[in-house]
Motif scaffolding. Structure first.
Motif, PDB file in Angstrom:
ATOM      1  N   TYR A 259      -2.139  -5.673 -10.514  1.00 13.24           N
ATOM      2  CA  TYR A 259      -2.584  -4.289 -10.452  1.00 13.24           C
ATOM      3  C   TYR A 259      -1.433  -3.361 -10.066  1.00 13.24           C
ATOM      4  CZ  TYR A 259      -7.212  -6.403 -10.355  1.00 13.24           C
ATOM      5  OH  TYR A 259      -8.321  -7.140 -10.661  1.00 13.24           O
ATOM      6  N   ILE A 260      -1.369  -2.242 -10.771  1.00 10.29           N
ATOM      7  CA  ILE A 260      -0.486  -1.145 -10.385  1.00 10.29           C
ATOM      8  C   ILE A 260      -1.388   0.010  -9.992  1.00 10.29           C
ATOM      9  CG2 ILE A 260       1.389   0.388 -11.066  1.00 10.29           C
ATOM     10  CD1 ILE A 260       2.252  -2.471 -11.199  1.00 10.29           C
ATOM     11  N   GLY A 261      -1.353   0.417  -8.744  1.00  9.89           N
ATOM     12  CA  GLY A 261      -2.269   1.437  -8.237  1.00  9.89           C
ATOM     13  C   GLY A 261      -1.905   2.834  -8.689  1.00  9.89           C
ATOM     14  N   GLY A 262      -2.779   3.776  -8.371  1.00  5.68           N
ATOM     15  CA  GLY A 262      -2.618   5.166  -8.784  1.00  5.68           C
ATOM     16  C   GLY A 262      -1.327   5.785  -8.257  1.00  5.68           C
ATOM     17  N   TRP A 263      -0.549   6.357  -9.172  1.00  7.84           N
ATOM     18  CA  TRP A 263       0.685   7.094  -8.871  1.00  7.84           C
ATOM     19  C   TRP A 263       1.712   6.237  -8.110  1.00  7.84           C
ATOM     20  CZ3 TRP A 263      -4.211   9.268  -8.261  1.00  7.84           C
ATOM     21  CH2 TRP A 263      -4.543  10.195  -9.254  1.00  7.84           C
ATOM     22  N   ALA A 264       1.671   4.927  -8.361  1.00 12.06           N
ATOM     23  CA  ALA A 264       2.534   3.984  -7.644  1.00 12.06           C
ATOM     24  C   ALA A 264       4.016   4.297  -7.842  1.00 12.06           C
ATOM     25  CB  ALA A 264       2.241   2.554  -8.084  1.00 12.06           C
ATOM     26  N   PHE A 265       4.405   4.718  -9.062  1.00 10.41           N
ATOM     27  CA  PHE A 265       5.803   5.024  -9.359  1.00 10.41           C
ATOM     28  C   PHE A 265       5.963   6.465  -9.862  1.00 10.41           C
ATOM     29  CE2 PHE A 265       5.425   0.426  -9.711  1.00 10.41           C
ATOM     30  CZ  PHE A 265       6.557  -0.023  -9.045  1.00 10.41           C
TER      31      PHE A 265
ATOM     32  N   LEU B  58       0.824  -1.206   0.000  1.00 11.25           N
ATOM     33  CA  LEU B  58       0.000   0.000   0.000  1.00 11.25           C
ATOM     34  C   LEU B  58       0.862   1.263   0.000  1.00 11.25           C
ATOM     35  CD1 LEU B  58      -2.932  -0.930   2.405  1.00 11.25           C
ATOM     36  CD2 LEU B  58      -2.795  -1.108  -0.083  1.00 11.25           C
ATOM     37  N   TRP B  59       1.792   1.322   0.918  1.00 10.91           N
ATOM     38  CA  TRP B  59       2.689   2.473   0.987  1.00 10.91           C
ATOM     39  C   TRP B  59       3.809   2.162   1.963  1.00 10.91           C
ATOM     40  CZ3 TRP B  59      -2.644   3.614   2.138  1.00 10.91           C
ATOM     41  CH2 TRP B  59      -2.987   3.399   3.465  1.00 10.91           C
ATOM     42  N   PHE B  60       4.787   3.065   2.060  1.00 12.41           N
ATOM     43  CA  PHE B  60       5.875   2.932   3.038  1.00 12.41           C
ATOM     44  C   PHE B  60       5.778   4.124   3.969  1.00 12.41           C
ATOM     45  CE2 PHE B  60       7.386   0.348  -0.496  1.00 12.41           C
ATOM     46  CZ  PHE B  60       7.703  -0.824   0.182  1.00 12.41           C
ATOM     47  N   ARG B  61       4.987   3.924   5.018  1.00 18.08           N
ATOM     48  CA  ARG B  61       4.658   5.031   5.908  1.00 18.08           C
ATOM     49  C   ARG B  61       5.901   5.626   6.580  1.00 18.08           C
ATOM     50  NH1 ARG B  61      -0.354   5.167   8.330  1.00 18.08           N
ATOM     51  NH2 ARG B  61      -0.475   2.883   8.300  1.00 18.08           N
ATOM     52  N   TRP B  62       6.873   4.740   6.881  1.00 14.08           N
ATOM     53  CA  TRP B  62       7.992   5.217   7.683  1.00 14.08           C
ATOM     54  C   TRP B  62       9.273   5.380   6.876  1.00 14.08           C
ATOM     55  CZ3 TRP B  62       5.817   7.008  11.684  1.00 14.08           C
ATOM     56  CH2 TRP B  62       4.717   6.371  12.239  1.00 14.08           C
ATOM     57  N   PHE B  63       9.168   5.505   5.559  1.00 16.48           N
ATOM     58  CA  PHE B  63      10.421   5.630   4.810  1.00 16.48           C
ATOM     59  C   PHE B  63      11.142   6.907   5.213  1.00 16.48           C
ATOM     60  CE2 PHE B  63       7.518   7.686   1.688  1.00 16.48           C
ATOM     61  CZ  PHE B  63       8.149   8.912   1.592  1.00 16.48           C
ATOM     62  N   ASP B  64      12.458   6.842   5.131  1.00 15.44           N
ATOM     63  CA  ASP B  64      13.276   7.992   5.501  1.00 15.44           C
ATOM     64  C   ASP B  64      14.303   8.182   4.414  1.00 15.44           C
ATOM     65  OD1 ASP B  64      14.424  10.058   6.923  1.00 15.44           O
ATOM     66  OD2 ASP B  64      14.235   9.015   8.841  1.00 15.44           O
ATOM     67  N   SER B  65      15.428   8.682   4.767  1.00 16.54           N
ATOM     68  CA  SER B  65      16.449   8.980   3.766  1.00 16.54           C
ATOM     69  C   SER B  65      16.975   7.726   3.080  1.00 16.54           C
ATOM     70  CB  SER B  65      17.615   9.725   4.421  1.00 16.54           C
ATOM     71  OG  SER B  65      18.168   8.959   5.487  1.00 16.54           O
TER      72      SER B  65
ATOM     73  N   PHE C 195       5.938   3.777  -4.265  1.00 16.89           N
ATOM     74  CA  PHE C 195       7.284   4.090  -4.717  1.00 16.89           C
ATOM     75  C   PHE C 195       7.360   5.489  -5.339  1.00 16.89           C
ATOM     76  CE2 PHE C 195       6.824  -0.540  -4.864  1.00 16.89           C
ATOM     77  CZ  PHE C 195       7.887  -0.927  -4.066  1.00 16.89           C
ATOM     78  N   GLY C 196       6.316   6.256  -5.215  1.00 16.19           N
ATOM     79  CA  GLY C 196       6.301   7.595  -5.787  1.00 16.19           C
ATOM     80  C   GLY C 196       7.409   8.476  -5.224  1.00 16.19           C
TER      81      GLY C 196
END
Length: 843
Positions: A124-130, A73-80, A107-108
């Motif tokens: 499926y590739i979701g909206g604005w995935a990349f 779904l997403w990477f809520r805690w991504f950092d540098s 991965f946006g």
């Protein structure tokens, strides 16, 4: 980009201001395993965060804490750490990247990402995935079915995209701004290309749009400034009526007639007939209007509360400035008829209560009325034939709607998020319901799917929690993945087609729903696979036997084997799982003990040794559909006494053992069957009675033989006559290529010739006056592939039952024209076969 940001802000403001807003997905509790954050829905994990560090290669696992991963779904805690990642490897088994139809952007903005390994399991590739992955150079999507809006938007280094035949939908702005995209092959199977899908792809030079594409959205190839040629292989593709859909410099290549040509004519583009020489032709657009007669195309004009533009003498509404309330859209602006509503919703989310669209409007554009939060009703006239993507999404107060008669496609996300929608009328003209069409319509209590609908897209009714029962009619051949996901109130779903393809996901049908269908059906298979309650209804009239093994490829069935039994009669069905049986494979029936085997009228190929050593088989009739009979097909069938071959031009394997020595060959004269019999010394009999080369009549009619000629083939008319012709959309002078039927009476007696019956495995023969000329042209591809009018010598053969055709005197020859009426919705030349049974009597 501004449009998108505004939409997000408005949604956030609404959620903050009102806690009663319905959401279309209930999120599970967040769990953590090591560095991975995830939630579990129906026993599958959805990744929501990563709290570790990463090097140049980042691997997304297929399993977390023993739970299979379905989606990212997403990477809520991504950092540098994301700045370090150059390669992402997604493990086999994962099905979703991003949430289908939404903007979770996992991965946006990963600006250093150069490579992504996507397995065939991803659908499926979701909206604005990349979105904004500016270093990504190529992408391979081997199993992806749907690419949602903005998925690869602004991936400015992307040069190549590889798609497979699984792809069905490319969403709005999916590749917008991919300025280095040089090559993309759109495969057969693709059905829709969304608005602005390839906008600003300035390195594209040519594009071929396959025959399966039924819709191309507004601005799909806008400002592709180096695009020199666009080939459209479906003559009936709906091309959004906007000058920006295709760039002005591109030559449009297609069939004549076709919607591609109509688009070229309307917007003054160069058009070339598909398959013709490459020399340029003058734009087919007619004369320019006198100066001052019409405003410059695309110029914004204002009248009262409305902004509009004029194209080809038609007004297109672009903005509404009025006070809202009860809005009646004008039928004319500036003296021009209003034909299209492109957008009026964006500025009036809290003001418009109701809308009346006037008669004469034909098109409603993408997002035209979306986010009209307080609109309770809308009147849509029957003149409307097209309604674009997301036209009514997030109209939270809309309670009911009646879609217009004549509408054929319900577009993606048409009513998504209409949480107050309780009822919708779907007319019988609708054939397709695209993905997410009613997603999140939590108040929808019932829906009647007409018996012309053939396809229901993924997530079409997801989150419709008030649905309790639904019937999938017999016309539906496919429902996509997760169609009824989250429909927690659904207690019963009935499949009236035993062979409907059902999306292979546990969420396609909710666990609480009882599945009803035919024994042995795909519905029962789904129920067994996912542990659902199944109730059998009456058996279908043509249930395929259970003692065949078979494969399905490219929509056709090959019988690969027969599980022998004590049955004396074997009936091979015309279809299995809804697909035609076209081939009997090598040695499929070897050693079969049946005395009678009935072959289907869909069969085309009998392969090497297919019926080898069928020792009890006594006779076989090979239908006119069979074009190939390979070597040893009926070898060692020692009881076989008669082989009837109804295709006079069938290829017969040049081998003495193709048919056994004792078998009499029955066929037409001349025919390949007769040639085979002569070459290998077999007894030959003319089909319908009499010997080859019958004797001249003595005057009493006892030996009358009528010979007919179609092109170069001479055939005997005392039995089924195969009237052959080609439908060739490339030949605009003569798209229906036929030859006159020449009848010769070789006898001395005068005879009357009658049409006893007409049969076709390809077509439904209908009366020639069923449609006007314009009506024939407007037949859908579905109707065109099934309907045809046939006249022989001016006589309509639709209801032929001993229909008098012609009188032939002794030794007389008459030429009868073969006339055909047809919609011509074919992407390429097609041959049809009609069996006309003629009879005759003495005059």
């Amino acid at each position: 980009m501004k449009r998108k940001a505004l939409s997000v802000l408005l949604v956030l403001a609404l959620v903050i201001g009102s806690m009663t807003v319905n959401v279309d997905r209930v999120y599970a509790e967040i769990s953590v395993d090591g560095n991975w954050e995830y939630e579990v829905v129906n026993g599958e994990a959805y990744i929501t965060g990563y709290m570790g560090m990463a090097g140049e290669t980042f691997i997304v696992p297929s399993e977390i804490d023993g739970i299979p991963v379905r989606g990212i779904l997403w990477f809520r805690w991504f950092d540098s750490w994301k700045e370090n990642v150059k390669t992402v490897i997604i493990s086999e088994g994962i099905k979703e990247i991003g949430r289908p139809g939404s903007s979770s952007t996992p991965f946006g903005g990963w600006t250093n990402l150069e490579n992504v390994v996507i397995p065939s399991s991803v659908e499926y590739i979701g909206g604005w995935a990349f979105q904004g992955c500016v270093s990504l150079t190529n992408i391979n999507l081997p199993g992806v079915v749907e690419i949602s809006g903005g998925a690869f938007e602004d991936c400015t280094s992307l040069q190549t995209v590889s798609l497979s035949s699984a792809i069905r939908s490319i969403g709005s702005s999916a590749f917008e701004g991919c300025s280095n995209l040089q090559n993309i092959t759109l495969p057969e199977g693709l059905e829709e290309i969304g608005a602005r899908a390839f906008k600003d792809c300035t390195s594209l030079v040519s594009v071929v749009i396959p025959s399966t594409v039924s819709y191309i959205g507004s601005g799909a190839f806008a400002t592709c400034n180096n695009l020199t040629e666009i080939t459209v292989l479906n003559p009936n593709t709906t091309i959004y009526n906007d000058s920006s859909t295709f760039p002005s410099q591109a030559v449009i290549v297609g069939y004549d007639p076709s919607t591609a040509k109509e688009y070229a004519v309307q917007f003054g583009r160069t058009f070339r007939v598909y398959g013709s020489s490459s020399g340029g032709e003058e734009p087919p657009g007619g004369e320019e209007p006198p100066s001052g007669e019409e405003p410059p195309s695309g110029e914004d004009l204002i009248e009262g509360d409305w902004q509009y533009r004029v194209e080809n003498g038609e007004a297109i509404i672009t903005i509404y400035f009025g006070p809202g309330g009860e809005v009646v859209i004008p039928s004319t602006l500036g003296g021009y008829p209003v034909k299209e509503i492109a957008m009026i919703g964006l500025m009036h989310q809290g003001e418009i209560k109701s809308i009346v669209i006037p008669e004469g409007v034909e098109r409603i554009g993408d997002f035209a009325f979306n986010m009209l939060y307080y609109m309770e009703s809308i009147v849509i006239p029957n003149t409307v034939r097209e309604i674009g993507y997301n036209a009514f999404d997030e109209c939270y107060s809309l309670k009911s709607v009646s879609l217009p008669e004549g509408l054929t496609v319900i577009s993606s996300s048409l009513f998504e998020g209409c949480t107050s929608l309780q009822s919708v009328y779907i007319p019988s003209s609708v054939t397709t319901i695209h993905g997410s069409a009613f997603r999140g319509c939590s108040s929808l209590t019932g829906v009647n799917i007409p018996n012309n609908v053939t396809y229901i897209g993924s997530n079409a009714f997801e989150g419709c929690t008030s649905l309790t029962e639904i019937v999938i009619p017999s016309s539906v051949t496919t429902i996509g993945y997760d169609v009824f996901k989250g429909c927690t109130g659904l207690t019963s779903i009935t499949f009236e087609n035993a062979y409907t393809n059902i999306g292979n996901s546990p969420d396609t049908i909710p666990a609480g729903a009882v599945i009803k269908g035919y024994t042995g059906s795909t519905a029962e298979q789904y129920a067994n696979t996912y542990g659902r309650t199944f109730i059998a209804i009456d058996q279908p009239p043509s249930q395929p036997p259970l003692n065949f093994t078979y494969t399905i490829e490219n929509g056709e069935v090959t019988i690969t084997g027969y599980i022998d039994s004590d049955d004396s009669v074997v009936n091979i069905p015309e279809s299995i799982e809804g697909y035609p049986v076209t081939k009997i494979d090598t040695y499929a029936f070897v050693g079969c003990r049946a005395t009678t085997i009935n072959l289907p009228s869909t069969l085309e190929i009998i392969d090497f040794g297919a019926f080898d050593y069928c020792r009890n088989l006594t006779s076989i009739t090979i239908p006119s559909s069979v074009v190939t009979i390979k070597d040893y097909a009926f070898n060692a069938c020692e009881s076989l006494t008669e082989v009837i071959i109804l295709n006079p031009n069938a290829y017969i394997g040049d081998c003495a053992e193709t048919f056994p020595e004792q078998a009499k060959i029955v066929g037409y004269d001349p025919s390949t069957a007769k040639d085979y019999a002569i070459k290998y010394g077999r007894t030959f009999e003319v089909y319908g009675g009499g010997q080859s080369g019958g004797e001249e009549d003595t005057g009493d009619g006892s030996n009358i033989q009528i010979i007919g000629e179609v092109g170069a083939s001479t055939i005997t008319i005392t039995a089924p006559l195969v009237v052959s012709f080609s439908i060739d959309p490339n030949n605009k002078e003569r798209p229906l290529v036929t030859e006159d039927l020449v009848l010769t009476n070789n006898g001395n007696a005068s005879v009357n010739v009658y049409v006893k019956s007409v049969e076709s495995q390809d077509m439904q023969i209908i009366p020639s006056d069923s449609y006007t000329v314009d009506g024939w042209k407007r037949l859908s591809k579905f109707e065109t592939e099934r309907k045809l009018a046939l006249l022989l010598g001016g006589k309509d053969l639709a209801n032929a039952d001993n229909l008098f055709l012609v009188t032939l005197k002794g030794k007389e020859t008459k030429s009868l024209p073969v006339d055909v009426k047809h919609g011509l919705a074919f992407p390429m030349a097609k041959s049809c076969s009609i069996q006309v049974v003629l009879s005759y009597s003495l005059n």
